[in-house]
Write a protein that holds these residues in place. Structure first.
Motif, short mmCIF file in Angstrom:
data_model
loop_
_atom_site.label_atom_id
_atom_site.label_comp_id
_atom_site.label_asym_id
_atom_site.label_seq_id
_atom_site.Cartn_x
_atom_site.Cartn_y
_atom_site.Cartn_z
N ASN A 19 -20.31 37.42 30.32
CA ASN A 19 -19.55 38.47 30.99
C ASN A 19 -20.35 39.77 31.00
O ASN A 19 -19.80 40.84 30.87
CB ASN A 19 -18.17 38.65 30.36
CG ASN A 19 -18.26 39.00 28.90
OD1 ASN A 19 -19.35 39.19 28.37
ND2 ASN A 19 -17.13 39.07 28.24
N GLY A 20 -21.63 39.63 31.14
CA GLY A 20 -22.54 40.77 31.17
C GLY A 20 -23.63 40.59 30.13
O GLY A 20 -23.45 39.93 29.11
N TYR A 21 -24.78 41.18 30.40
CA TYR A 21 -25.95 41.03 29.54
C TYR A 21 -25.68 41.58 28.15
O TYR A 21 -25.17 42.69 27.99
CB TYR A 21 -27.16 41.73 30.17
CG TYR A 21 -28.41 41.57 29.37
CD1 TYR A 21 -29.07 40.35 29.34
CD2 TYR A 21 -28.94 42.62 28.65
CE1 TYR A 21 -30.24 40.18 28.60
CE2 TYR A 21 -30.11 42.47 27.91
CZ TYR A 21 -30.75 41.25 27.89
OH TYR A 21 -31.90 41.08 27.17
N ASP A 22 -26.01 40.80 27.14
CA ASP A 22 -25.81 41.18 25.74
C ASP A 22 -27.08 40.91 24.94
O ASP A 22 -27.07 40.16 23.97
CB ASP A 22 -24.62 40.41 25.17
CG ASP A 22 -24.23 40.86 23.77
OD1 ASP A 22 -24.67 41.96 23.35
OD2 ASP A 22 -23.51 40.11 23.10
N GLY A 23 -28.19 41.45 25.40
CA GLY A 23 -29.46 41.29 24.69
C GLY A 23 -29.86 39.83 24.56
O GLY A 23 -29.80 39.07 25.51
N ASP A 24 -30.24 39.45 23.35
CA ASP A 24 -30.68 38.07 23.10
C ASP A 24 -29.54 37.12 22.76
O ASP A 24 -29.77 35.96 22.45
CB ASP A 24 -31.71 38.05 21.96
CG ASP A 24 -33.05 38.65 22.39
OD1 ASP A 24 -33.33 38.65 23.60
OD2 ASP A 24 -33.80 39.12 21.52
N ASN A 25 -28.31 37.60 22.82
CA ASN A 25 -27.16 36.73 22.58
C ASN A 25 -26.94 35.87 23.83
O ASN A 25 -26.55 36.37 24.88
CB ASN A 25 -25.91 37.56 22.29
CG ASN A 25 -24.69 36.70 22.09
OD1 ASN A 25 -24.77 35.48 21.99
ND2 ASN A 25 -23.54 37.34 22.03
N LEU A 26 -27.17 34.57 23.70
CA LEU A 26 -27.03 33.67 24.84
C LEU A 26 -25.65 33.04 24.92
O LEU A 26 -25.36 32.31 25.87
CB LEU A 26 -28.09 32.57 24.78
CG LEU A 26 -29.54 33.04 24.77
CD1 LEU A 26 -30.47 31.84 24.85
CD2 LEU A 26 -29.83 33.99 25.90
N GLY A 27 -24.80 33.31 23.95
CA GLY A 27 -23.45 32.78 23.99
C GLY A 27 -23.41 31.28 23.77
O GLY A 27 -24.35 30.67 23.26
N THR A 28 -22.32 30.68 24.18
CA THR A 28 -22.11 29.25 24.01
C THR A 28 -21.98 28.60 25.39
O THR A 28 -21.73 29.29 26.38
CB THR A 28 -20.81 28.98 23.21
OG1 THR A 28 -19.72 29.61 23.89
CG2 THR A 28 -20.93 29.51 21.79
N PRO A 29 -22.13 27.30 25.47
CA PRO A 29 -21.99 26.63 26.76
C PRO A 29 -20.57 26.77 27.31
O PRO A 29 -19.60 26.76 26.55
CB PRO A 29 -22.29 25.16 26.45
CG PRO A 29 -23.07 25.18 25.18
CD PRO A 29 -22.56 26.36 24.42
N ARG A 30 -20.48 26.91 28.62
CA ARG A 30 -19.17 26.90 29.27
C ARG A 30 -18.57 25.51 29.12
O ARG A 30 -19.31 24.52 29.11
CB ARG A 30 -19.32 27.22 30.77
CG ARG A 30 -19.71 28.66 31.05
CD ARG A 30 -19.74 28.98 32.54
NE ARG A 30 -18.61 28.45 33.29
CZ ARG A 30 -17.37 28.94 33.25
NH1 ARG A 30 -17.10 29.96 32.48
NH2 ARG A 30 -16.41 28.39 33.98
N PRO A 31 -17.27 25.41 29.02
CA PRO A 31 -16.65 24.09 28.96
C PRO A 31 -17.05 23.25 30.18
O PRO A 31 -17.00 23.73 31.31
CB PRO A 31 -15.15 24.41 29.00
CG PRO A 31 -15.04 25.81 28.48
CD PRO A 31 -16.30 26.50 28.94
N GLY A 32 -17.49 22.04 29.91
CA GLY A 32 -17.90 21.13 30.98
C GLY A 32 -19.37 21.22 31.37
O GLY A 32 -19.84 20.42 32.19
N ALA A 33 -20.12 22.17 30.79
CA ALA A 33 -21.53 22.34 31.17
C ALA A 33 -22.35 21.08 30.87
O ALA A 33 -23.18 20.68 31.69
CB ALA A 33 -22.14 23.55 30.45
N LYS A 34 -22.12 20.48 29.72
CA LYS A 34 -22.90 19.29 29.36
C LYS A 34 -22.61 18.15 30.34
O LYS A 34 -23.54 17.50 30.82
CB LYS A 34 -22.58 18.85 27.93
CG LYS A 34 -23.43 17.67 27.49
CD LYS A 34 -23.25 17.36 26.02
CE LYS A 34 -24.21 16.27 25.60
NZ LYS A 34 -24.17 16.04 24.16
N GLU A 35 -21.36 17.92 30.64
CA GLU A 35 -21.00 16.84 31.58
C GLU A 35 -21.55 17.13 32.97
O GLU A 35 -22.00 16.21 33.67
CB GLU A 35 -19.47 16.69 31.62
CG GLU A 35 -18.86 16.22 30.32
CD GLU A 35 -18.70 17.30 29.25
OE1 GLU A 35 -18.37 16.94 28.10
OE2 GLU A 35 -18.92 18.50 29.54
#
Length: 112
Positions: A19-35
């Protein structure tokens, strides 16, 4: 055997919760990204497009067991791509006025 066609996927906002750039924090995968990646990888060569550091994206993909579906990560627009998947994209259909309307009213799904 012919190579699979290439599809290019933006990282931020498509694969990760963003929800906007946060430096080197890449967050977590969105639900369903792996599938999503798993299904695409059966038919396409997947290239991740990001301006973020290559090593950080690779580490993130490995951490979430997603690297197995990805052929490469780049910050350059690849050639011979079937399509791009991006949360900030506007499809150009040959009509500049329509494109301008879309540009002037554009919001990402996470900004609405």
């Amino acid at each position: 055997m012919p190579l699979k066609p290439i599809i290019c996927i933006d990282f931020d906002g498509v694969l990760n919760n963003y929800n906007g750039y946060d430096g080197d924090n890449l967050g977590t995968p969105r639900p369903g990204a792996k599938e999503f990646l798993e299904k695409l990888s059966k038919k396409y060569i997947i290239i991740i497009l990001s301006a973020r550091r290559y090593s950080h994206i690779i580490r993130w993909l490995n951490e979430y067991d997603l690297w197995q579906y990805v052929a490469d990560v780049t910050s350059f627009k690849p050639k011979n791509v079937v399509c791009f998947v991006d949360d900030r994209a506007i499809k150009f259909n040959g009509d500049y006025e329509e494109a301008l309307r879309h540009i002037n009213n554009f919001k990402t799904y996470w900004e609405e």
